[in-house]
Structure formats: C-alpha cells, structure tokens
Scaffold this motif. Structure first.
Motif, PDB file in Angstrom:
ATOM      1  N   ASP A  38       0.862  -1.182   0.000  1.00 53.54           N
ATOM      2  CA  ASP A  38       0.000   0.000   0.000  1.00 53.54           C
ATOM      3  C   ASP A  38       0.901   1.235   0.000  1.00 53.54           C
ATOM      4  OD1 ASP A  38      -1.850   1.953   0.310  1.00 53.54           O
ATOM      5  OD2 ASP A  38      -2.815   1.117   2.090  1.00 53.54           O
ATOM      6  N   LEU A  39       1.263   1.697  -1.200  1.00 50.39           N
ATOM      7  CA  LEU A  39       2.218   2.803  -1.312  1.00 50.39           C
ATOM      8  C   LEU A  39       1.649   4.099  -0.743  1.00 50.39           C
ATOM      9  CD1 LEU A  39       3.732   2.151  -4.858  1.00 50.39           C
ATOM     10  CD2 LEU A  39       4.625   1.491  -2.626  1.00 50.39           C
ATOM     11  N   ARG A  40       0.348   4.285  -0.871  1.00 51.64           N
ATOM     12  CA  ARG A  40      -0.250   5.507  -0.320  1.00 51.64           C
ATOM     13  C   ARG A  40      -0.029   5.594   1.179  1.00 51.64           C
ATOM     14  NH1 ARG A  40      -6.165   5.524  -3.326  1.00 51.64           N
ATOM     15  NH2 ARG A  40      -5.472   6.283  -5.366  1.00 51.64           N
ATOM     16  N   THR A  41      -0.287   4.476   1.863  1.00 55.11           N
ATOM     17  CA  THR A  41      -0.123   4.474   3.317  1.00 55.11           C
ATOM     18  C   THR A  41       1.344   4.678   3.695  1.00 55.11           C
ATOM     19  OG1 THR A  41      -2.010   2.967   3.537  1.00 55.11           O
ATOM     20  CG2 THR A  41      -0.531   3.155   5.423  1.00 55.11           C
ATOM     21  N   PRO A  86      -8.580  15.579  -0.248  1.00 59.35           N
ATOM     22  CA  PRO A  86      -9.609  15.585  -1.310  1.00 59.35           C
ATOM     23  C   PRO A  86      -9.344  14.565  -2.408  1.00 59.35           C
ATOM     24  CG  PRO A  86      -8.964  17.820  -0.728  1.00 59.35           C
ATOM     25  CD  PRO A  86      -7.993  16.911  -0.046  1.00 59.35           C
ATOM     26  N   HIS A  87      -8.075  14.373  -2.778  1.00 62.46           N
ATOM     27  CA  HIS A  87      -7.749  13.374  -3.813  1.00 62.46           C
ATOM     28  C   HIS A  87      -8.086  11.965  -3.326  1.00 62.46           C
ATOM     29  CE1 HIS A  87      -5.843  16.163  -6.560  1.00 62.46           C
ATOM     30  NE2 HIS A  87      -5.080  16.647  -5.578  1.00 62.46           N
ATOM     31  N   LEU A  88      -7.800  11.690  -2.042  1.00 63.81           N
ATOM     32  CA  LEU A  88      -8.116  10.374  -1.494  1.00 63.81           C
ATOM     33  C   LEU A  88      -9.615  10.144  -1.457  1.00 63.81           C
ATOM     34  CD1 LEU A  88      -5.542  10.299   1.462  1.00 63.81           C
ATOM     35  CD2 LEU A  88      -5.378   9.063  -0.695  1.00 63.81           C
ATOM     36  N   LEU A  89     -10.362  11.191  -1.085  1.00 65.36           N
ATOM     37  CA  LEU A  89     -11.820  11.077  -1.073  1.00 65.36           C
ATOM     38  C   LEU A  89     -12.348  10.841  -2.488  1.00 65.36           C
ATOM     39  CD1 LEU A  89     -12.715  13.935   1.438  1.00 65.36           C
ATOM     40  CD2 LEU A  89     -13.023  11.483   1.812  1.00 65.36           C
ATOM     41  N   ALA A  90     -11.798  11.554  -3.459  1.00 62.61           N
ATOM     42  CA  ALA A  90     -12.250  11.384  -4.840  1.00 62.61           C
ATOM     43  C   ALA A  90     -11.949   9.978  -5.353  1.00 62.61           C
ATOM     44  CB  ALA A  90     -11.574  12.421  -5.734  1.00 62.61           C
ATOM     45  N   ALA A  91     -10.842   9.408  -4.860  1.00 59.91           N
ATOM     46  CA  ALA A  91     -10.476   8.048  -5.276  1.00 59.91           C
ATOM     47  C   ALA A  91     -11.228   6.976  -4.499  1.00 59.91           C
ATOM     48  CB  ALA A  91      -8.969   7.853  -5.101  1.00 59.91           C
ATOM     49  N   GLY A  92     -12.011   7.386  -3.502  1.00 59.13           N
ATOM     50  CA  GLY A  92     -12.756   6.415  -2.701  1.00 59.13           C
ATOM     51  C   GLY A  92     -11.912   5.657  -1.706  1.00 59.13           C
ATOM     52  N   SER A 115      -7.330   5.379   3.794  1.00 58.37           N
ATOM     53  CA  SER A 115      -6.218   6.331   3.873  1.00 58.37           C
ATOM     54  C   SER A 115      -6.664   7.650   4.502  1.00 58.37           C
ATOM     55  CB  SER A 115      -5.646   6.579   2.471  1.00 58.37           C
ATOM     56  OG  SER A 115      -5.039   5.410   1.959  1.00 58.37           O
ATOM     57  N   VAL A 116      -7.892   8.067   4.212  1.00 56.99           N
ATOM     58  CA  VAL A 116      -8.411   9.296   4.814  1.00 56.99           C
ATOM     59  C   VAL A 116      -8.502   9.136   6.328  1.00 56.99           C
ATOM     60  CG1 VAL A 116     -10.399  10.847   4.968  1.00 56.99           C
ATOM     61  CG2 VAL A 116      -9.683   9.962   2.748  1.00 56.99           C
ATOM     62  N   ILE A 117      -9.022   7.997   6.758  1.00 58.97           N
ATOM     63  CA  ILE A 117      -9.128   7.736   8.199  1.00 58.97           C
ATOM     64  C   ILE A 117      -7.739   7.713   8.826  1.00 58.97           C
ATOM     65  CG2 ILE A 117      -9.770   5.985   9.903  1.00 58.97           C
ATOM     66  CD1 ILE A 117     -12.066   5.201   8.007  1.00 58.97           C
ATOM     67  N   TYR A 118      -6.769   7.111   8.127  1.00 57.92           N
ATOM     68  CA  TYR A 118      -5.397   7.049   8.652  1.00 57.92           C
ATOM     69  C   TYR A 118      -4.840   8.454   8.834  1.00 57.92           C
ATOM     70  CZ  TYR A 118      -0.394   6.139   8.876  1.00 57.92           C
ATOM     71  OH  TYR A 118       0.918   6.128   9.258  1.00 57.92           O
ATOM     72  N   VAL A 119      -5.006   9.324   7.828  1.00 63.69           N
ATOM     73  CA  VAL A 119      -4.488  10.692   7.916  1.00 63.69           C
ATOM     74  C   VAL A 119      -5.113  11.438   9.089  1.00 63.69           C
ATOM     75  CG1 VAL A 119      -4.416  12.941   6.769  1.00 63.69           C
ATOM     76  CG2 VAL A 119      -3.932  10.868   5.471  1.00 63.69           C
ATOM     77  N   LEU A 120      -6.438  11.352   9.209  1.00 64.88           N
ATOM     78  CA  LEU A 120      -7.115  12.098  10.272  1.00 64.88           C
ATOM     79  C   LEU A 120      -6.722  11.573  11.654  1.00 64.88           C
ATOM     80  CD1 LEU A 120     -10.676  12.480   8.721  1.00 64.88           C
ATOM     81  CD2 LEU A 120      -8.764  14.071   8.649  1.00 64.88           C
ATOM     82  N   ARG A 121      -6.625  10.261  11.786  1.00 57.74           N
ATOM     83  CA  ARG A 121      -6.264   9.680  13.083  1.00 57.74           C
ATOM     84  C   ARG A 121      -4.845  10.063  13.484  1.00 57.74           C
ATOM     85  NH1 ARG A 121      -6.166   3.573  12.613  1.00 57.74           N
ATOM     86  NH2 ARG A 121      -4.119   4.031  11.747  1.00 57.74           N
ATOM     87  N   GLU A 122      -3.909   9.945  12.542  1.00 59.76           N
ATOM     88  CA  GLU A 122      -2.510  10.233  12.860  1.00 59.76           C
ATOM     89  C   GLU A 122      -2.281  11.715  13.120  1.00 59.76           C
ATOM     90  OE1 GLU A 122       0.148   8.123  13.320  1.00 59.76           O
ATOM     91  OE2 GLU A 122      -1.493   6.688  13.380  1.00 59.76           O
ATOM     92  N   THR A 123      -2.896  12.587  12.311  1.00 60.58           N
ATOM     93  CA  THR A 123      -2.660  14.022  12.504  1.00 60.58           C
ATOM     94  C   THR A 123      -3.244  14.510  13.826  1.00 60.58           C
ATOM     95  OG1 THR A 123      -4.641  14.461  11.146  1.00 60.58           O
ATOM     96  CG2 THR A 123      -2.491  14.598  10.057  1.00 60.58           C
TER      97      THR A 123
END
Length: 303
Positions: free
Chosen positions: A228-231, A262-268, A272-280
């Motif tokens: 999972d390169l994004r993660t 926004p790009h992650l949300l657009a990609a569905g 990854s969105v949850i990971y970003v919000l949790r970590e930040t």
C-alpha cells in the motif's frame, strides 16, 4: 463507601488500558519505521526512543504484560488493545499465522529486545514460502530474556517458547512419518527419472534459474506490487510532521496533507483518509513546538 470508589477504579482500569493501547500503537509505528527507514535514519532512531518511552509509561502501571494473540487482535485482560484489519501490516496476524497464541513481555524488553522483536516480525513478512525458517524458529534463535511466547500447531494446546532456550510446539509422530514417506517417494521418483536422458540436461544456459529461485522472485514481485504505497507515503509525511522541528517544513507537510485528503476522497480511499485524520490528531497532541497556526490547521483538517 464502596460505590464512590467504583468510578475511580473504573477510571484507573481505563487509564491502564489506554496506556497499553498507546504502547501497541507505538510498536506498530515502530515496525513501520523499520520497514521504511535504515537504522542510521533519524526517523528510525526516533521510533526506537518512542518504543522505549511507551514501555516506561506502562511499567509504572504493571510489572508484566500478557497478551492473547488472535488473527487480528492483541487482547490484554480480556480487552482488545490492538487491532489491524490489513493482514500485511498486522503484527497480530504475522504472529498468529505462524502459531503464536500468546506473548508475555517483562520490564527490560525496552532496552533493545523490543526492537529486535520488531525486526524479526518484519523479517518474517519477507520470507519466501519455501524458506526453512519461520517466526517461532527465529524468535527462539534470538534467545530473548524479557519476552516469552506460547506457540501451537492447529488443534494443539501449545508449548512455551522461552527466550532462554525453549522450543516450538512438538510435531505429532504421525506427521513426521508422513513427511518421511513423502521424502522417500520423492527420492525414488528422482532416481527413476535419472535413468533417462532429458533435453533439459543438455541446456547450454549458464544462468538458468532454479525453480525455488523463480518462486522467490515471483513472491517478491507480488509482495512489492501488493504494498500500500499511499499508506507508506502518508506514514513518512506524518513522521516528518511529528519529529521535524523546523516550522517551515511542518507547514509544507501540512499543505501537502491538506491537498492529499480531497484526492483520497475522490479516489474512494476511505481507509487512507481515516489514517491521515487519526494520525494528525494524535500528532497534534504529541508533537512539541507546534505553532498556533499549525495547531489550528490540524484541528480544521477533518472539516
């Protein structure tokens, strides 16, 4: 008099559980750092320091940690303190699939053995299918003083694997007999095949790969493409945000993360969105020397 004390007791248990949960998250981040960075990288060193600090906080609450390991969780005192749905990133799954059913940690493990344990777990992730070693064997070879496991075959109760010289689970005699019979049958077929000349024997190539080498290359390619390169990229950005004290660099990382969502949300890609919000949000509480503007940006990121 017992009723007023009950909420305090519940708060104490909740605080203990929270400390253990934080430790497990720190271990998970530590293993990710081992995957992403070389030992001479500052991020690697910072991850090691974080692991030691997390253990120090837990040892103030208890003198031993005993975890029951399932295919997706670590359970401590019948409470889930670690879970990871992604099997390739889950410490629990890596231990469970190789037969580890429980693990006990003692004070002193933070002085080097914790990182060695994570390095072994990470090494097992990359072993080819035909490798002779497994997790239990590698843990036994490390001779841990402050870590003990209980490993078992499917259906067995399990035998303790002590760092100072225990062994893995005993193999049933019937299984050993079947394995010997399979090996003898294979030898007999090979001897019979050697009586005939094969075109393959006349191959002039000096660099022909063995079947096990081809299988290894295929498994490594599959593992590389399954990452999972994004993660991984997001984890590196979060590490820079937390440990880099330069305000300009932190502001640049925040800008990148803000445009990433926004790009992650657009990609569905909701994971990854949850990971970003949790970590930040965790970084907002842990990181030092954040400016007011950076704190505000982190608070507004979910919106």
């Amino acid at each position: 008099m017992s009723a007023p004390n009950q909420p305090g007791g519940q708060q104490s248990v909740a605080a203990d559980q929270k400390a253990v949960e934080d430790l497990m998250q720190t271990l998970s981040k530590g293993m990710r750092a081992i995957q992403l960075y070389l030992p001479n990288n500052p991020m690697y060193g910072q991850a090691c320091n974080n692991v030691a600090a997390a253990f120090a906080a837990v040892w103030q609450l208890t003198d031993e940690l005993h975890f029951v390991v399932t295919n997706s969780e670590f359970r401590w005192k019948d409470q889930t303190v670690y879970t990871e749905s992604n099997e390739t990133e889950s410490i629990a799954w890596i231990l469970y699939k190789d037969g580890v059913r429980s693990i006990t940690l003692s004070p002193g493990i933070e002085e080097g053995e914790a990182i060695r344990f994570l390095e072994v777990v990470n090494r097992v992730r990359t072993l080819p299918p035909e490798a002779g070693d497994d997790l239990v064997t590698l843990l036994w070879e490390e001779e841990f003083d402050y870590l003990a496991c209980v490993a078992s075959e499917v259906g067995d109760e399990g035998e303790p694997l002590e760092g100072s010289g225990g062994g893995g689970a005993a193999v049933p005699a019937e299984d050993i007999r079947e394995e010997v019979q399979r090996q003898m049958a294979g030898v007999a077929q090979e001897e019979q095949a050697n009586e005939f000349v094969s075109v393959d024997d006349l191959d002039s190539s000096l660099y022909q790969l063995e079947p096990k080498e081809i299988a290894y290359l295929k498994s490594e390619l599959a593992r590389e493409y399954d990452q999972d390169l994004r993660t991984n990229v997001l984890a590196i950005l979060c590490d820079i945000l937390e440990f880099q004290a330069n305000a300009d660099i932190r502001s640049e990382v925040l800008t990148i993360l803000g445009s990433f969502v926004p790009h992650l949300l657009a990609a569905g890609d909701s994971d990854s969105v949850i990971y970003v919000l949790r970590e930040t949000q965790a970084i907002r509480k842990r990181a030092k020397d954040l400016t007011e503007e950076q704190v505000t940006t982190l608070e507004q990121l979910p919106a």
